[in-house]
Design an enzyme around this catalytic site. Sequence first.
Site, PDB file in Angstrom:
ATOM      1  N   ALA A 278       0.824  -1.216   0.000  1.00 32.50           N
ATOM      2  CA  ALA A 278       0.000   0.000   0.000  1.00 32.50           C
ATOM      3  C   ALA A 278       0.857   1.264   0.000  1.00 32.50           C
ATOM      4  O   ALA A 278       0.535   2.230  -0.701  1.00 32.50           O
ATOM      5  CB  ALA A 278      -0.919  -0.004   1.212  1.00 32.50           C
ATOM      6  N   CYS A 338      -6.606   0.151  14.200  1.00 25.88           N
ATOM      7  CA  CYS A 338      -7.141  -0.890  15.092  1.00 25.88           C
ATOM      8  C   CYS A 338      -6.067  -1.311  16.098  1.00 25.88           C
ATOM      9  O   CYS A 338      -6.093  -2.401  16.636  1.00 25.88           O
ATOM     10  CB  CYS A 338      -7.678  -2.083  14.307  1.00 25.88           C
ATOM     11  SG  CYS A 338      -6.449  -2.941  13.331  1.00 25.88           S
TER      12      CYS A 338
HETATM   13  N1  SAH Z   1     -10.579  -3.525   5.434  1.00 28.28           N
HETATM   14  C1  SAH Z   1     -10.481  -4.972   5.499  1.00 28.28           C
HETATM   15  C2  SAH Z   1      -9.633  -5.436   6.656  1.00 28.28           C
HETATM   16  C3  SAH Z   1      -8.172  -5.055   6.503  1.00 28.28           C
HETATM   17  S1  SAH Z   1      -7.125  -6.241   7.186  1.00 28.28           S
HETATM   18  C4  SAH Z   1     -11.883  -5.587   5.537  1.00 28.28           C
HETATM   19  O1  SAH Z   1     -12.856  -4.842   5.507  1.00 28.28           O
HETATM   20  O2  SAH Z   1     -12.002  -6.804   5.562  1.00 28.28           O
HETATM   21  C5  SAH Z   1      -5.580  -5.718   6.621  1.00 28.28           C
HETATM   22  C6  SAH Z   1      -5.246  -6.134   5.204  1.00 28.28           C
HETATM   23  O3  SAH Z   1      -4.059  -5.423   4.880  1.00 28.28           O
HETATM   24  C7  SAH Z   1      -4.923  -7.595   4.980  1.00 28.28           C
HETATM   25  O4  SAH Z   1      -5.717  -8.103   3.952  1.00 28.28           O
HETATM   26  C8  SAH Z   1      -3.442  -7.635   4.577  1.00 28.28           C
HETATM   27  O5  SAH Z   1      -3.189  -8.572   3.541  1.00 28.28           O
HETATM   28  C9  SAH Z   1      -3.248  -6.251   4.064  1.00 28.28           C
HETATM   29  N2  SAH Z   1      -1.887  -5.702   4.181  1.00 28.28           N
HETATM   30  C10 SAH Z   1      -1.033  -5.793   5.220  1.00 28.28           C
HETATM   31  N3  SAH Z   1       0.090  -5.074   4.979  1.00 28.28           N
HETATM   32  C11 SAH Z   1      -0.077  -4.511   3.763  1.00 28.28           C
HETATM   33  C12 SAH Z   1       0.714  -3.641   2.966  1.00 28.28           C
HETATM   34  N4  SAH Z   1       1.909  -3.197   3.388  1.00 28.28           N
HETATM   35  N5  SAH Z   1       0.220  -3.260   1.780  1.00 28.28           N
HETATM   36  C13 SAH Z   1      -0.983  -3.676   1.345  1.00 28.28           C
HETATM   37  N6  SAH Z   1      -1.772  -4.494   2.056  1.00 28.28           N
HETATM   38  C14 SAH Z   1      -1.336  -4.906   3.250  1.00 28.28           C
END
Ligand code: SAH
Length: 394
Positions: A278, A338
């Site tokens: 991200a 969170c």
């Molecule tokens: N908004 C989601 C929950 C997010 S959980 C819902 O409604 O279900 C966090 C997510 O972030 C996970 O799917 C994980 O794969 C992703 N993630 C973790 N680190 C990340 C990064 N550096 N870049 C992109 N995605 C990431």
Amino acid sequence: MNERATLRLKAGRDRSLRRHHPWIMSGSVDRVLGDPQPGDTVVVVDEASRPMALASYSPHSSIRARVWAFDVQQSIDDGFVAARITAAAERRRRLGIADGDAVRLVFGEADGLPGLVADRYGSVVVFQITTVGIDRRRDAVVAALASLDGVQCVFERSDGDNRSREGLEPTTGVRHGSLPEPVWAHENGLRFHVDVEHGHKTGFYIDQRDSRRLVAEHSRDRAVLNVFGYTGSFSVAAARGGASSITTIDSSGPALLLAETNARANDVNIGDLVEADAFTELRSLRDRRASFDVIVLDPPKLANNPNQVDRATRAYKDLNLLALKLLRPGGLLFTYSCSGAVSSDLFQKVVAGAAVDANREAHIVRRLGQPADHPIPLHFPEAEYLTGLMLLAL
Ligand code: SAH
């Protein structure tokens, strides 16, 4: 079980207990008398040996004991645990919490059951045990959950890494009935596939129910960016709300497949799925001068404990700065943390700092947080972990 064991507090260390805070930290303990075993119920007494509470003993944890009851006459047995579970479920029922069938039935200390979380998805209940006291009552927990109206399967997901602090091994599996395939979470007229066995937490982020509805309400004819998409739940909500375009970013390929499954299950198109980090992808979007009307920023827990707060706030700031730069004037940012260790106050300051650095002005149009099935007891603010802001960028 050694019911008579006693845990005596140091002088002056009874204050939080008198305010009904349910944790006894190791540093507050003067003496432990009677050789209690892990998970045994101990009588907590003040320095003058006056009984204050009954608590479950965790000799390996810095939270040395967790209160079951402040009424020291109470019997702490299977019936006690069953009654607390029934009461927790009944409170949710009376509040009429969910427009759907995905509900957190038990939220640990908030329901007087430290170390127990239970989420319901229709006829399936998934529970998680993280402390040795409730672990000893597993059979009663399963029986009580199984006896709730309409429950056909009880599944255990006790595989969180916090179990080792209590000397517990990971354990998962069906504990009652049989697991239907697939399991769905129904919410606000949508349905989401729940990976009970391997998904995050108990399989779904029930706690974002209210926010998904808000995002749906604000998506009509808008270009929506969902960062950290996981199940794609926000993307599906945006699609149902009439978004003109949707982009979902997640670093996990399987998560994006799940998002696709959920889009199909709801007969909506969620547009672009981008498998990327991200932080990198947001920079790249900025460099390409991309812009959006609505951005959802729902990262994983970035601080697991107070020592990680500094690093986490830098990451939150970076993400929010980039997101604010990508917002069109009049656009909306739904931004979350969170991490329980990051207070809502601190989070707001971090986001404000990001806005300064992004050279954007924004208004808080709504404060966001845990829904009513994840309640925060007044005497136990630690229950608060989810905080968020709905911002309108000027
Ligand atoms: N908004 C989601 C929950 C997010 S959980 C819902 O409604 O279900 C966090 C997510 O972030 C996970 O799917 C994980 O794969 C992703 N993630 C973790 N680190 C990340 C990064 N550096 N870049 C992109 N995605 C990431």
